[in-house]
Design a protein around this motif. Structure first.
Motif, PDB file in Angstrom:
ATOM      1  N   SER A   1     -90.491  98.844 -62.593  1.00 33.46           N
ATOM      2  CA  SER A   1     -89.872  97.723 -63.613  1.00 33.46           C
ATOM      3  C   SER A   1     -91.008  97.404 -64.391  1.00 33.46           C
ATOM      4  O   SER A   1     -90.802  96.302 -65.526  1.00 33.46           O
ATOM      5  N   VAL A   2     -92.625  97.688 -63.892  1.00 32.67           N
ATOM      6  CA  VAL A   2     -93.761  96.820 -64.617  1.00 32.67           C
ATOM      7  C   VAL A   2     -93.313  97.760 -66.130  1.00 32.67           C
ATOM      8  O   VAL A   2     -93.541  97.785 -67.446  1.00 32.67           O
TER       9      VAL A   2
ATOM     10  N   PRO B   1     -85.630  87.182 -70.012  1.00 28.73           N
ATOM     11  CA  PRO B   1     -85.904  88.507 -70.585  1.00 28.73           C
ATOM     12  C   PRO B   1     -85.037  89.724 -70.370  1.00 28.73           C
ATOM     13  O   PRO B   1     -84.910  90.215 -70.524  1.00 28.73           O
TER      14      PRO B   1
ATOM     15  N   ASN C   1     -93.131  98.822 -58.083  1.00 27.82           N
ATOM     16  CA  ASN C   1     -92.616  97.973 -59.205  1.00 27.82           C
ATOM     17  C   ASN C   1     -93.235  98.923 -60.188  1.00 27.82           C
ATOM     18  O   ASN C   1     -93.321  98.021 -60.767  1.00 27.82           O
TER      19      ASN C   1
ATOM     20  N   SER D   1     -92.094  92.544 -60.057  1.00 27.46           N
ATOM     21  CA  SER D   1     -93.041  93.153 -60.907  1.00 27.46           C
ATOM     22  C   SER D   1     -92.789  93.120 -62.421  1.00 27.46           C
ATOM     23  O   SER D   1     -93.051  93.693 -63.330  1.00 27.46           O
ATOM     24  N   LEU D   2     -91.498  92.656 -63.225  1.00 28.14           N
ATOM     25  CA  LEU D   2     -90.595  92.646 -64.461  1.00 28.14           C
ATOM     26  C   LEU D   2     -92.255  91.455 -65.060  1.00 28.14           C
ATOM     27  O   LEU D   2     -92.563  91.999 -66.393  1.00 28.14           O
TER      28      LEU D   2
ATOM     29  N   LEU E   1     -93.402  98.846 -76.370  1.00 32.19           N
ATOM     30  CA  LEU E   1     -94.587  99.364 -76.281  1.00 32.19           C
ATOM     31  C   LEU E   1     -93.590 100.819 -75.830  1.00 32.19           C
ATOM     32  O   LEU E   1     -92.423 100.937 -75.661  1.00 32.19           O
TER      33      LEU E   1
ATOM     34  N   ALA F   1     -94.624  90.478 -63.858  1.00 34.12           N
ATOM     35  CA  ALA F   1     -96.231  91.545 -64.342  1.00 34.12           C
ATOM     36  C   ALA F   1     -96.732  92.191 -64.821  1.00 34.12           C
ATOM     37  O   ALA F   1     -97.435  92.504 -65.964  1.00 34.12           O
ATOM     38  N   GLY F   2     -95.709  93.366 -65.477  1.00 37.80           N
ATOM     39  CA  GLY F   2     -95.002  94.050 -66.976  1.00 37.80           C
ATOM     40  C   GLY F   2     -95.662  93.012 -67.884  1.00 37.80           C
ATOM     41  O   GLY F   2     -96.396  93.822 -68.892  1.00 37.80           O
ATOM     42  N   THR F   3     -94.855  92.402 -67.987  1.00 38.34           N
ATOM     43  CA  THR F   3     -94.507  91.732 -68.921  1.00 38.34           C
ATOM     44  C   THR F   3     -96.255  90.871 -69.275  1.00 38.34           C
ATOM     45  O   THR F   3     -96.640  90.783 -70.629  1.00 38.34           O
ATOM     46  N   ALA F   4     -96.506  90.330 -68.730  1.00 38.91           N
ATOM     47  CA  ALA F   4     -98.160  89.762 -68.744  1.00 38.91           C
ATOM     48  C   ALA F   4     -99.024  90.540 -68.634  1.00 38.91           C
ATOM     49  O   ALA F   4    -100.740  90.634 -69.729  1.00 38.91           O
ATOM     50  N   LEU F   5     -98.435  91.725 -68.160  1.00 39.13           N
ATOM     51  CA  LEU F   5    -100.007  93.352 -68.971  1.00 39.13           C
ATOM     52  C   LEU F   5     -99.883  93.761 -70.518  1.00 39.13           C
ATOM     53  O   LEU F   5    -100.538  93.529 -70.953  1.00 39.13           O
ATOM     54  N   GLY F   6     -98.369  93.567 -70.461  1.00 36.58           N
ATOM     55  CA  GLY F   6     -98.346  93.584 -71.950  1.00 36.58           C
ATOM     56  C   GLY F   6     -98.765  92.929 -72.668  1.00 36.58           C
ATOM     57  O   GLY F   6     -99.139  93.061 -73.908  1.00 36.58           O
ATOM     58  N   PHE F   7     -98.952  91.765 -72.893  1.00 38.18           N
ATOM     59  CA  PHE F   7     -99.588  90.333 -73.206  1.00 38.18           C
ATOM     60  C   PHE F   7    -101.264  90.705 -74.062  1.00 38.18           C
ATOM     61  O   PHE F   7    -101.646  90.548 -74.421  1.00 38.18           O
TER      62      PHE F   7
ATOM     63  N   ARG G   1     -89.504  96.599 -72.724  1.00 40.21           N
ATOM     64  CA  ARG G   1     -88.891  95.221 -73.398  1.00 40.21           C
ATOM     65  C   ARG G   1     -90.511  94.318 -74.858  1.00 40.21           C
ATOM     66  O   ARG G   1     -90.025  93.680 -75.354  1.00 40.21           O
ATOM     67  N   GLN G   2     -91.229  95.236 -74.474  1.00 42.50           N
ATOM     68  CA  GLN G   2     -92.549  94.459 -75.304  1.00 42.50           C
ATOM     69  C   GLN G   2     -92.427  94.773 -76.920  1.00 42.50           C
ATOM     70  O   GLN G   2     -93.305  95.546 -77.383  1.00 42.50           O
TER      71      GLN G   2
ATOM     72  N   ALA H   1     -90.488  96.379 -68.358  1.00 43.40           N
ATOM     73  CA  ALA H   1     -90.944  95.160 -68.765  1.00 43.40           C
ATOM     74  C   ALA H   1     -92.063  95.634 -70.059  1.00 43.40           C
ATOM     75  O   ALA H   1     -91.894  94.503 -71.223  1.00 43.40           O
ATOM     76  N   LEU H   2     -92.584  96.378 -69.920  1.00 41.02           N
ATOM     77  CA  LEU H   2     -93.291  97.365 -70.764  1.00 41.02           C
ATOM     78  C   LEU H   2     -93.273  97.343 -71.861  1.00 41.02           C
ATOM     79  O   LEU H   2     -93.225  96.781 -73.663  1.00 41.02           O
TER      80      LEU H   2
ATOM     81  N   LEU I   1    -102.087  93.650 -73.196  1.00 39.44           N
ATOM     82  CA  LEU I   1    -102.480  95.160 -74.027  1.00 39.44           C
ATOM     83  C   LEU I   1    -102.408  94.697 -75.589  1.00 39.44           C
ATOM     84  O   LEU I   1    -103.155  95.230 -76.034  1.00 39.44           O
ATOM     85  N   LYS I   2    -101.515  93.243 -76.061  1.00 39.59           N
ATOM     86  CA  LYS I   2    -101.161  93.294 -77.318  1.00 39.59           C
ATOM     87  C   LYS I   2    -101.893  91.825 -77.458  1.00 39.59           C
ATOM     88  O   LYS I   2    -101.740  91.595 -78.528  1.00 39.59           O
TER      89      LYS I   2
END
Lengths: 302, 260
Positions: free
Chosen positions: A53-54, B103, A50, B114-115, A63, B117-123, A60-61, A57-58, B125-126
């Motif tokens: 992959s997290v 994406p 996890n 997980s992807l 960061l 979750a990471g995207t949601a977490l990134g939102f 990808r934004q 995704a971070l 944080l930003k």
């Protein structure tokens, strides 16, 4: 190198885009980073798939994402996540593996990472950093962080002789001068050879190089090193990594592509799977023939 | 973003287009596409704002994703004609780049949550108010990584993340209950700090209601669906998981949809 790593990351963390993930490791080492980063320091728990992959995704934004664990858990357990989610998308996640090679010595083979960079370098766009000395860490964090590529940083113990003046960081560094054979060691292993090599007569003294960045096509050999290889009778490679997929074979392929013939080649590498007894990193290096004495034997008559 | 209400006519047209696309390309995995199509159409037509992200974790339902993007005008007939062909973006599983609404490349199960979750977490944080919706299969919950992602999402209090489970009860080589049962799945989720709903995954109003409610926590919506939905001879059928349509089957399916 953990203290230097932490210091370098703390310095970088003024960048508010930086996010640090740990797989529940870093006790008594990363607390200053945790304090500096606050909510951007995330303990993702004992769940490396996890976490990776997290991290993807971070990234990808856009960061600035770093993911940390001890070496075997950052690359082996979540390999598919690294491959599919980071490498396939060319996302610049920085993976940090602490205690690469036999760094976790007597903890046993589940905690060794002797097939890490070979495996990871099969992936597209991947860069590998293997700092040689503790003093390299600040430069490595900066270079990996700014590379824009997925990266793996294998940390260990910087092991230069006492009172040794560490040369400024570079992907390739010549650590000893002489007229003898060329030796290339990968990462911190180079540091354990310096003292013994320095004691050799100058005309026979091996020319020791340390490499800290792979793959070769991204961090090519210096012209001076290529010339030394062409002009010498023997080339030796030492790496705390299994033979297959390691630096030795990559180097030979690279040299062959350039039409450079190596007259005599010796390869010291990790042979952990042959053992039934456990021991420290130094013990396992001896068992593998990676220690100083083994190097000198390999070079005899070279 | 301008919303286009999903009418029964649009749904029927998308279902027909999906079947045509799969038939023309000789591609299977139709059953799981049909079970997921209704919810995906609602999401793309009515819910996603410009910055929101949809992640298809069950990547083998790429056909439904492409058809949904066609239904809202983001892909054209010419694009769908290249589905599964040489020199296409529309691979059998979602591509890594080239289509803004997709994406991540997915296809290996157990990555999407997980992807997401990471995207949601990134939102978070930003400080972005954007939302993330992730569609998983039911068999996919046999992957350990999905549970890692569930634990993480709850712990990080990702109240901008919604996960849908396409619960059609059939997986690759048998039923989910015969293979590695987690029934009832909703009870397993209920032990976490998560909002769980179980709805009819083919009832458009029920899907709308589930997605519309105020979200205070990480949310899971279990869609009770039918594999092969809409084509009577495909419904609940294991062979609809893999097999492409024959010419005769395509004609029968088209006639059935036209008669509705």
């Amino acid at each position: 190198m953990r203290k230097q790593l932490c210091d370098a990351l703390v310095a970088r963390s003024v960048n508010q885009k930086m996010v640090f993930l740990t797989g529940d490791l870093g006790f008594m080492a990363l607390e200053p980073l945790q304090t500096a980063m606050g909510s951007r320091f995330i303990n993702a728990g004992v769940a490396e798939q996890n976490m990776i992959s997290v991290a993807a995704a971070l990234a990808r934004q856009e960061l600035d994402v770093w993911a940390y664990s001890i070496a075997p858990f950052i690359y082996a357990r979540p390999f598919e996540q690294i491959r599919n989610d980071i490498a396939f998308h060319n996302l610049p996640v920085k993976l940090i593996g602490n205690g690469g090679g036999y760094g976790y010595g007597v903890m046993g083979p589940t905690h060794h990472a002797i097939d890490d960079y070979g495996v990871l370098l099969t992936l597209p766009n991947m860069s590998v950093y293997i700092p040689v000395f503790d003093e390299d860490m600040a430069a490595v964090v900066e270079r990996a962080g700014d590379s824009g590529r997925p990266s793996y940083i294998r940390t260990g113990r910087g092991e230069p002789p006492k009172s040794y003046s560490v040369p400024a960081y570079a992907p390739w560094r010549q650590l000893t001068q002489g007229g003898g054979p060329v030796v290339i060691a990968v990462g911190p292993l180079a540091g354990i050879y310096i003292e013994a090599i320095e004691q050799q007569a100058e005309n026979l003294r091996p020319r020791l190089w340390a490499v800290a960045e792979l793959p070769i096509d991204v961090s090519p050999l210096p012209v001076e090193l290529l010339a030394q290889i062409e002009g010498c009778s023997s080339l030796c490679v030492a790496e705390e990594h299994v033979r297959r997929g390691g630096f030795g074979s990559e180097l030979l392929l690279h040299l062959a592509g350039k039409g450079i013939a190596v007259k005599k080649f010796s390869h010291l590498y990790a042979k952990a799977h042959h053992y039934e007894r456990y021991g420290s990193q130094a013990y396992l290096r001896r068992q593998s023939g990676l220690d100083v004495d083994s190097l000198l034997v390999a070079l005899k008559g070279a | 973003m301008k919303k286009i209400i999903l009418t029964s006519e649009k749904l029927k047209a998308a279902r027909k287009r999906l079947l045509q696309m799969h038939f023309e390309s000789g591609v299977g995995h139709i059953g799981g596409n049909l079970s997921a199509l209704d919810s995906m159409l609602v999401i793309f037509h009515e819910y996603l704002e410009a910055d929101d992200k949809f992640i298809l974790s069950k990547g083998h339902s790429a056909g439904a994703l492409y058809t949904s993007l066609w239904s809202i005008g983001r892909l054209q007939d010419a694009d769908l004609k290249l589905f599964h062909k040489d020199d296409t973006l529309l691979a059998g599983h979602p591509p890594a780049k080239g289509i803004a609404e997709i994406p991540f490349a997915t296809g290996s199960l157990g990555h999407g949550l997980s992807l997401a979750a990471g995207t949601a977490l990134g939102f978070k944080l930003k400080n972005s108010a954007a939302q993330v919706i992730c569609l998983t299969s039911d068999g996919e919950w046999q992957e350990g990584s999905t549970w890692e992602a569930l634990i993480f999402s709850c712990h990080q209090k990702l109240n901008n993340l919604t996960v849908l489970v396409d619960h059609n009860n059939l997986q690759g080589f048998g039923s989910t209950t015969d293979t590695a049962s987690m029934a009832p799945l909703w009870k397993k989720f209920q032990g976490f700090d998560v909002e769980v709903q179980v709805i009819d995954g083919h009832d458009l109003d029920a899907i709308r209601a589930a997605l519309s409610g105020e979200q205070t926590r990480f949310r899971i919506i279990i869609l009770k669906t039918i594999k092969g939905r809409g084509v009577s001879f495909m419904e609940h059928r294991m062979d609809s998981h893999y097999l492409p349509l024959t010419e005769n089957q395509f004609r029968m399916a088209s006639e059935e949809l036209d008669s509705l």
